[in-house]
Scaffold this motif. Structure first.
Motif, PDB file in Angstrom:
ATOM      1  N   ALA A   1      -8.340  -7.644  -9.476  1.00 33.57           N
ATOM      2  CA  ALA A   1      -8.014  -8.587 -10.544  1.00 33.57           C
ATOM      3  C   ALA A   1      -6.625  -8.300 -11.112  1.00 33.57           C
ATOM      4  CB  ALA A   1      -9.065  -8.513 -11.653  1.00 33.57           C
ATOM      5  N   SER A   2      -6.279  -7.011 -11.215  1.00 31.41           N
ATOM      6  CA  SER A   2      -4.975  -6.648 -11.766  1.00 31.41           C
ATOM      7  C   SER A   2      -3.858  -6.705 -10.719  1.00 31.41           C
ATOM      8  CB  SER A   2      -5.038  -5.240 -12.363  1.00 31.41           C
ATOM      9  OG  SER A   2      -3.779  -4.854 -12.873  1.00 31.41           O
ATOM     10  N   LEU A   3      -4.050  -5.983  -9.623  1.00 29.99           N
ATOM     11  CA  LEU A   3      -2.991  -5.887  -8.613  1.00 29.99           C
ATOM     12  C   LEU A   3      -2.901  -7.140  -7.755  1.00 29.99           C
ATOM     13  CD1 LEU A   3      -3.595  -2.201  -7.451  1.00 29.99           C
ATOM     14  CD2 LEU A   3      -1.992  -3.043  -9.174  1.00 29.99           C
ATOM     15  N   GLY A   4      -4.069  -7.709  -7.421  1.00 32.37           N
ATOM     16  CA  GLY A   4      -4.078  -8.887  -6.563  1.00 32.37           C
ATOM     17  C   GLY A   4      -3.742 -10.157  -7.316  1.00 32.37           C
ATOM     18  N   LEU A   5      -4.523 -10.443  -8.366  1.00 33.00           N
ATOM     19  CA  LEU A   5      -4.331 -11.702  -9.083  1.00 33.00           C
ATOM     20  C   LEU A   5      -3.041 -11.707  -9.901  1.00 33.00           C
ATOM     21  CD1 LEU A   5      -7.947 -12.522 -10.352  1.00 33.00           C
ATOM     22  CD2 LEU A   5      -6.747 -13.435  -8.367  1.00 33.00           C
ATOM     23  N   HIS A   6      -2.815 -10.624 -10.649  1.00 35.03           N
ATOM     24  CA  HIS A   6      -1.637 -10.631 -11.526  1.00 35.03           C
ATOM     25  C   HIS A   6      -0.361 -10.231 -10.805  1.00 35.03           C
ATOM     26  CE1 HIS A   6       1.197  -8.913 -14.504  1.00 35.03           C
ATOM     27  NE2 HIS A   6       0.903 -10.034 -15.116  1.00 35.03           N
ATOM     28  N   ASP A   7      -0.346  -9.047 -10.220  1.00 33.38           N
ATOM     29  CA  ASP A   7       0.898  -8.542  -9.641  1.00 33.38           C
ATOM     30  C   ASP A   7       1.339  -9.330  -8.413  1.00 33.38           C
ATOM     31  OD1 ASP A   7       0.658  -6.725 -11.614  1.00 33.38           O
ATOM     32  OD2 ASP A   7       0.271  -4.985 -10.344  1.00 33.38           O
ATOM     33  N   THR A   8       0.379  -9.778  -7.598  1.00 34.64           N
ATOM     34  CA  THR A   8       0.728 -10.487  -6.361  1.00 34.64           C
ATOM     35  C   THR A   8       0.806 -11.994  -6.551  1.00 34.64           C
ATOM     36  OG1 THR A   8      -0.343  -8.755  -5.055  1.00 34.64           O
ATOM     37  CG2 THR A   8       0.093 -10.854  -3.947  1.00 34.64           C
ATOM     38  N   LEU A   9      -0.206 -12.561  -7.193  1.00 38.58           N
ATOM     39  CA  LEU A   9      -0.277 -14.022  -7.343  1.00 38.58           C
ATOM     40  C   LEU A   9       0.276 -14.519  -8.675  1.00 38.58           C
ATOM     41  CD1 LEU A   9      -3.837 -14.627  -5.830  1.00 38.58           C
ATOM     42  CD2 LEU A   9      -1.615 -14.764  -4.683  1.00 38.58           C
TER      43      LEU A   9
ATOM     44  N   THR B   1     -14.778  -0.835  -9.241  1.00 40.00           N
ATOM     45  CA  THR B   1     -13.377  -0.415  -9.361  1.00 40.00           C
ATOM     46  C   THR B   1     -12.475  -1.250  -8.460  1.00 40.00           C
ATOM     47  OG1 THR B   1     -14.110   1.847  -9.799  1.00 40.00           O
ATOM     48  CG2 THR B   1     -11.799   1.552  -9.219  1.00 40.00           C
ATOM     49  N   VAL B   2     -12.952  -1.555  -7.266  1.00 33.48           N
ATOM     50  CA  VAL B   2     -12.166  -2.375  -6.334  1.00 33.48           C
ATOM     51  C   VAL B   2     -11.954  -3.773  -6.901  1.00 33.48           C
ATOM     52  CG1 VAL B   2     -12.150  -3.422  -4.031  1.00 33.48           C
ATOM     53  CG2 VAL B   2     -12.943  -1.062  -4.326  1.00 33.48           C
ATOM     54  N   ILE B   3     -12.993  -4.342  -7.490  1.00 32.08           N
ATOM     55  CA  ILE B   3     -12.887  -5.687  -8.058  1.00 32.08           C
ATOM     56  C   ILE B   3     -11.922  -5.703  -9.236  1.00 32.08           C
ATOM     57  CG2 ILE B   3     -14.173  -7.512  -9.247  1.00 32.08           C
ATOM     58  CD1 ILE B   3     -16.597  -6.760  -7.566  1.00 32.08           C
ATOM     59  N   ILE B   4     -12.024  -4.704 -10.117  1.00 31.85           N
ATOM     60  CA  ILE B   4     -11.135  -4.632 -11.275  1.00 31.85           C
ATOM     61  C   ILE B   4      -9.678  -4.458 -10.833  1.00 31.85           C
ATOM     62  CG2 ILE B   4     -10.494  -3.262 -13.290  1.00 31.85           C
ATOM     63  CD1 ILE B   4     -12.927  -4.865 -13.857  1.00 31.85           C
ATOM     64  N   LEU B   5      -9.452  -3.585  -9.869  1.00 31.82           N
ATOM     65  CA  LEU B   5      -8.090  -3.366  -9.386  1.00 31.82           C
ATOM     66  C   LEU B   5      -7.545  -4.597  -8.683  1.00 31.82           C
ATOM     67  CD1 LEU B   5      -8.254   0.309  -8.044  1.00 31.82           C
ATOM     68  CD2 LEU B   5      -7.074  -0.529 -10.079  1.00 31.82           C
TER      69      LEU B   5
ATOM     70  N   ASP C   1      -1.371  -6.047 -22.803  1.00 35.22           N
ATOM     71  CA  ASP C   1      -2.693  -5.731 -23.350  1.00 35.22           C
ATOM     72  C   ASP C   1      -3.640  -6.914 -23.236  1.00 35.22           C
ATOM     73  OD1 ASP C   1      -1.749  -3.260 -23.970  1.00 35.22           O
ATOM     74  OD2 ASP C   1      -1.411  -3.676 -26.092  1.00 35.22           O
ATOM     75  N   THR C   2      -3.107  -8.125 -23.473  1.00 38.26           N
ATOM     76  CA  THR C   2      -3.961  -9.313 -23.472  1.00 38.26           C
ATOM     77  C   THR C   2      -4.405  -9.694 -22.078  1.00 38.26           C
ATOM     78  OG1 THR C   2      -2.841 -10.140 -25.445  1.00 38.26           O
ATOM     79  CG2 THR C   2      -4.139 -11.719 -24.190  1.00 38.26           C
ATOM     80  N   TYR C   3      -3.454  -9.796 -21.139  1.00 41.16           N
ATOM     81  CA  TYR C   3      -3.871 -10.237 -19.809  1.00 41.16           C
ATOM     82  C   TYR C   3      -4.654  -9.145 -19.075  1.00 41.16           C
ATOM     83  CZ  TYR C   3       0.270  -8.042 -17.482  1.00 41.16           C
ATOM     84  OH  TYR C   3       1.214  -7.171 -16.984  1.00 41.16           O
ATOM     85  N   SER C   4      -4.404  -7.874 -19.362  1.00 38.83           N
ATOM     86  CA  SER C   4      -5.215  -6.817 -18.759  1.00 38.83           C
ATOM     87  C   SER C   4      -6.662  -6.922 -19.241  1.00 38.83           C
ATOM     88  CB  SER C   4      -4.648  -5.436 -19.095  1.00 38.83           C
ATOM     89  OG  SER C   4      -3.394  -5.246 -18.492  1.00 38.83           O
ATOM     90  N   PHE C   5      -6.821  -7.187 -20.541  1.00 40.45           N
ATOM     91  CA  PHE C   5      -8.158  -7.358 -21.108  1.00 40.45           C
ATOM     92  C   PHE C   5      -8.869  -8.549 -20.462  1.00 40.45           C
ATOM     93  CE2 PHE C   5     -11.073  -9.277 -24.138  1.00 40.45           C
ATOM     94  CZ  PHE C   5     -11.827  -8.199 -24.555  1.00 40.45           C
ATOM     95  N   ARG C   6      -8.168  -9.668 -20.343  1.00 43.03           N
ATOM     96  CA  ARG C   6      -8.777 -10.869 -19.774  1.00 43.03           C
ATOM     97  C   ARG C   6      -9.119 -10.680 -18.300  1.00 43.03           C
ATOM     98  NH1 ARG C   6      -4.883 -15.553 -22.562  1.00 43.03           N
ATOM     99  NH2 ARG C   6      -5.589 -15.173 -24.708  1.00 43.03           N
ATOM    100  N   LEU C   7      -8.251 -10.016 -17.567  1.00 47.19           N
ATOM    101  CA  LEU C   7      -8.530  -9.762 -16.150  1.00 47.19           C
ATOM    102  C   LEU C   7      -9.712  -8.807 -16.001  1.00 47.19           C
ATOM    103  CD1 LEU C   7      -4.887  -9.446 -14.796  1.00 47.19           C
ATOM    104  CD2 LEU C   7      -6.516 -11.265 -14.247  1.00 47.19           C
ATOM    105  N   ALA C   8      -9.832  -7.852 -16.921  1.00 50.85           N
ATOM    106  CA  ALA C   8     -10.981  -6.945 -16.891  1.00 50.85           C
ATOM    107  C   ALA C   8     -12.273  -7.705 -17.144  1.00 50.85           C
ATOM    108  CB  ALA C   8     -10.807  -5.839 -17.936  1.00 50.85           C
TER     109      ALA C   8
END
Length: 221
Positions: free
Chosen positions: A69-77, A63-67, A87-94
């Protein structure tokens, strides 16, 4: 009792689960194989990296890794992996998060297979003038994969069930659909039975088929 299912795309949700599983499995197999090669390789720096990666990632909750990927990689970086659609980038980050996590277990499964290959075979290959890479990929890994079918099957089944964590970042797979149904319908037992049955349909055939394959390709020592 199951009339409410007409309002929901259950098959679509499980198809997303299948896609998550297959894409993550392929990526994990490739990256996990490379990690296993690092762990048994002659270069100390690469051995250290492989060992550190496996020991660290296996002890971090998925769960930490998935979060991250979303909050760290996408929202921050701002990493979206080539798409601006949620839908697409959430799927790819998952998929990325599942790949990063599962590859550590794939690495150990393959390394256990490598340990079953007699040392004499590698020594004979080196005596013929083959490099470490040639010995690994031409002699050792083909036998290691045959011995590791059983452990890899367990990893694949665990990965299938772990895809439910992707619901935490809004991926429309089976677990997220179950959450929506529980919130909107007063049929908790029926909903749970449907989702459980769906996962059994995915995992039981996988275990039976790959278990049979493992017996067929096992190396007789």
């Amino acid at each position: 009792m199951f009339d409410f299912l007409d309002k929901y795309d259950v098959l679509g949700a499980f198809w997303t689960t299948v896609q998550l599983t297959l894409l993550s499995a392929v990526g994990s197999l490739v990256w996990g194989t490379l990690l296993a090669a690092m762990r048994v390789g002659p270069v100390p720096l690469m051995r250290g990296f492989g060992t550190a990666y496996v020991n660290i990632v296996r002890n971090i909750p998925l769960t930490v890794i998935i979060l991250f990927a979303s909050l760290g990689l996408h929202d921050t970086l701002g990493v979206s992996l080539g798409s601006d659609k949620v839908d697409t980038y959430s799927f790819r980050l998952a998929v990325l998060g599942l790949l990063v996590y599962t590859s550590a277990f794939v690495c150990e499964a393959i390394r256990s297979g490598i340990n079953t290959v007699p040392v004499g075979q590698a020594e004979a290959a080196r005596a013929l003038g083959l490099s470490f890479t040639q010995v690994l990929f031409l002699v050792v890994l083909p036998q290691a994969f045959r011995a590791a079918v059983g452990p890899l099957t367990n990893v694949l089944i665990a990965l299938t069930k772990n895809t439910t964590v992707a619901a935490a970042i809004g991926v429309a797979e089976a677990a997220l659909l179950m959450k929506k149904m529980v919130e909107n319908e007063a049929q908790l037992l029926a909903i749970s039975a449907v989702i459980a049955f769906g996962f059994c349909c995915l995992t039981l055939p996988t275990g039976l088929i790959l278990g049979w394959v493992g017996k067929k390709v096992a190396v007789k020592r």
